[in-house]
Each structure stands twice: as structure tokens, then as C-alpha cells.
Design a protein around this motif. Sequence first.
Motif, PDB file in Angstrom:
ATOM      1  N   VAL A 259     -36.117  -1.026  21.554  1.00 30.58           N
ATOM      2  CA  VAL A 259     -34.824  -0.403  21.879  1.00 30.58           C
ATOM      3  C   VAL A 259     -34.565   0.797  20.976  1.00 30.58           C
ATOM      4  N   CYS A 260     -34.939   0.700  19.706  1.00 32.70           N
ATOM      5  CA  CYS A 260     -34.764   1.845  18.800  1.00 32.70           C
ATOM      6  C   CYS A 260     -35.518   3.069  19.315  1.00 32.70           C
ATOM      7  N   ARG A 261     -36.752   2.850  19.776  1.00 29.49           N
ATOM      8  CA  ARG A 261     -37.520   3.980  20.328  1.00 29.49           C
ATOM      9  C   ARG A 261     -36.883   4.502  21.611  1.00 29.49           C
ATOM     10  N   ASP A 262     -36.486   3.581  22.502  1.00 30.57           N
ATOM     11  CA  ASP A 262     -35.926   3.996  23.793  1.00 30.57           C
ATOM     12  C   ASP A 262     -34.596   4.725  23.637  1.00 30.57           C
ATOM     13  N   GLU A 263     -33.770   4.263  22.689  1.00 28.51           N
ATOM     14  CA  GLU A 263     -32.434   4.838  22.515  1.00 28.51           C
ATOM     15  C   GLU A 263     -32.420   6.029  21.560  1.00 28.51           C
ATOM     16  N   GLY A 264     -33.530   6.247  20.872  1.00 28.47           N
ATOM     17  CA  GLY A 264     -33.568   7.350  19.916  1.00 28.47           C
ATOM     18  C   GLY A 264     -32.818   7.053  18.629  1.00 28.47           C
ATOM     19  N   TRP A 265     -32.627   5.780  18.323  1.00 27.32           N
ATOM     20  CA  TRP A 265     -31.997   5.428  17.052  1.00 27.32           C
ATOM     21  C   TRP A 265     -32.962   5.715  15.917  1.00 27.32           C
ATOM     22  N   ASN A 266     -32.451   5.963  14.752  1.00 29.19           N
ATOM     23  CA  ASN A 266     -33.232   6.640  13.722  1.00 29.19           C
ATOM     24  C   ASN A 266     -34.071   5.758  12.813  1.00 29.19           C
ATOM     25  N   LEU A 267     -34.315   4.524  13.192  1.00 27.12           N
ATOM     26  CA  LEU A 267     -35.221   3.717  12.383  1.00 27.12           C
ATOM     27  C   LEU A 267     -36.648   4.242  12.555  1.00 27.12           C
ATOM     28  N   GLY A 272     -46.400  -0.836  13.591  1.00 24.27           N
ATOM     29  CA  GLY A 272     -45.790  -2.095  13.995  1.00 24.27           C
ATOM     30  C   GLY A 272     -44.799  -2.650  12.996  1.00 24.27           C
ATOM     31  N   LYS A 273     -44.393  -1.845  11.992  1.00 24.46           N
ATOM     32  CA  LYS A 273     -43.415  -2.288  10.999  1.00 24.46           C
ATOM     33  C   LYS A 273     -42.252  -1.293  10.922  1.00 24.46           C
ATOM     34  N   ILE A 274     -41.105  -1.815  10.569  1.00 24.70           N
ATOM     35  CA  ILE A 274     -39.937  -0.961  10.327  1.00 24.70           C
ATOM     36  C   ILE A 274     -40.042  -0.425   8.908  1.00 24.70           C
ATOM     37  N   VAL A 275     -39.978   0.870   8.764  1.00 22.86           N
ATOM     38  CA  VAL A 275     -40.035   1.494   7.437  1.00 22.86           C
ATOM     39  C   VAL A 275     -38.628   1.466   6.843  1.00 22.86           C
ATOM     40  N   VAL A 276     -38.499   0.801   5.709  1.00 21.53           N
ATOM     41  CA  VAL A 276     -37.185   0.640   5.074  1.00 21.53           C
ATOM     42  C   VAL A 276     -36.873   1.890   4.260  1.00 21.53           C
TER      43      VAL A 276
END
Length: 317
Positions: A259-267, A272-276
Motif C-alpha cells: 500500500v505504501c508503494r501504491d499510495e506513494g507514502w514516503n516509507l 523487502g525491508k522497511i528502512v527506518v
Amino acid sequence: MSGKEAQRLKKLKATDLAPWATSFWVVHRKPAQAPFVYNVLRVSIDKKLERRLKRYVKTQVQDREFRLEPYDFSNADPGESLLTLDADTTDFTKVRDAIGQGFDNPRAKSHAELLGSFAYVVLFEKDGEHLYAWSKINTLNSPRKAVRTKTLYFQDQKLVDVEDEEVFMIDPRFDFFVFAGTTFIASKSAFESSMNFREGMKAKSRELLEEFASMAFLSDVEPIRAYVGENQHHLRKLAAIKSAGYYSSPTYIERLMRVCRDEGWNLKIEGGKIVVEEETMDLLLKLLNNDRLRSPINDEVFDSSAKKAVSQPGAGA
């Protein structure tokens, strides 16, 4: 909400407190850091004050209708609701045990003994039943506050300077009540600061970060630990994430990334990991707690930590 809490509240609302014995206790808490020790002093009160305290309970609880909601770290401060929690899960057990020593507790003999109080508790009891009403001493009901603000009293047809009186301020609203094994919370913030829930939030935060490290869907948990620190708002957020448990489902994390990729949210997502990252930390914690919601009416997206599931038609609501 289970029927147990509802039945206890119903019983409390129907109870005639008039014949119940009333005692007043001031609470001292020490040391400055947890684990805390609570000591109490008995305070003599007259019949007129007894009646007034019972009226306060009647006005605040018995004469009103409330929704009951189970306490959670993410609850908003209740308005027309009471939050509920088993009484034995809080520091109040220490206060209850101290009050239970009865006449073995010293009686307050001077105004100075009241000035350093952390809170006061009113105990109503009859035939082995007990109702405790707690109020934390704050700037509104502090004796020192009354002196600093130059409160005046009209007595015997003249104004009397508060500095000439030994004053103790009583708030007509209590922070929480303990009855039949249930804590009924009217002020969440006062309850949490009174009952040492900061330590509980810190413990849940530590457990959550250990789980995150073992699940390996984040690039690093240490930036989260540094970001949260001792900040109560951030500790509350981690405790809420832990309690909700969305992150424990692999499919939730997978969908969060998609969803982050699809919505363009900035995470940032790499390998395959979320960069903190510090600049997106607030967004990350919101998404881990499922705090970003979309309205089915106009497709508008909101950030909201206060969530209540809506029963769907035919789902046995």
C-alpha cells in the motif's frame, strides 16, 4: 465490554450511599522513581463533608449514563464513557492495602501533613462492600495553589484571606473509582500518572522492539528506540502497537509495504525491508498501528489512533 463490568456499574449506580460509612485519606507516594511506595494518613471529616462527597459520586456517576470501554493505551480521554480495567492490575492495590490497615495508619494532625499529598481517596463502605474514589492532587485542588492565587472566603460577614486559614481544596470530580474489583476511569491522563502506567508502557515498548528485531522486517530497530526514549506520547504509541498486534501477521506487513508503494507514502522499502528513518518515523508508527484509515463515503484518508470496529450487516452484531 463484558457483562461483568456492566453489572458492577449498574449495581454502583443503584446503591444508596447515604448509610455507608465514609472515610477520607491522603496519599503520599515515594520515592521519585518507580517502584513506588504509598503511605496514607487518615483525615477526620465532618458529617456535612461526608454528605457532600456522596453527592459528588451521585452527580458524577450515579445520575449519568455511560458507555463502558475497556482501557487501552490508545484510548482517548473519556467523555461520555468510562474506561474499565481490573483493579488488581494497577498500583491501586498498594493504596488499598495501606488503607486496609485502618486505625494502624496515623491520623493527619497538621495542615503541613496535607500539603505534600500526592492524592486523596474517599472510601465508602458498608457490609463488607467498598467503593474507593480517587483524586490526584493537581494545580486545581492544591492547597498551595489556593494560597498563591489569593483565594478569599466570606465568613462571618467578612472576607477572609486564605493565608489566615489552613486550606485543602476538594475537586467535585474524581479521576477514577474502584468498586467490586473493577476500576472505572473518568480521567485517563490522571489515572495513568497516578497509577504508574508509564512503567507499563515502557515495558511493552521494550517487548515490542525485541519482537521487531526477531521478525526482521525493519532495517534496524535502534533508531526507533532512540526516537521514543522517555517521551510518553511515543511510549504510548509503541504500547498501542503492541496491544493491537497488527504487526504480528506477515500478511499485514506485506500489505503495508504494498500500500505504501501504491499510495506513494514516503516509507523507503529496500530488499523487502522497511528502512527506518527519523524523517518518516511518525508515519511508520502510524501504519504499524493501522492508524491511517480511508472513508468509504468520499475516499478521504485520515490519520486516527482512536478506532472502534464497525459490525457489518449479518455479522451477528
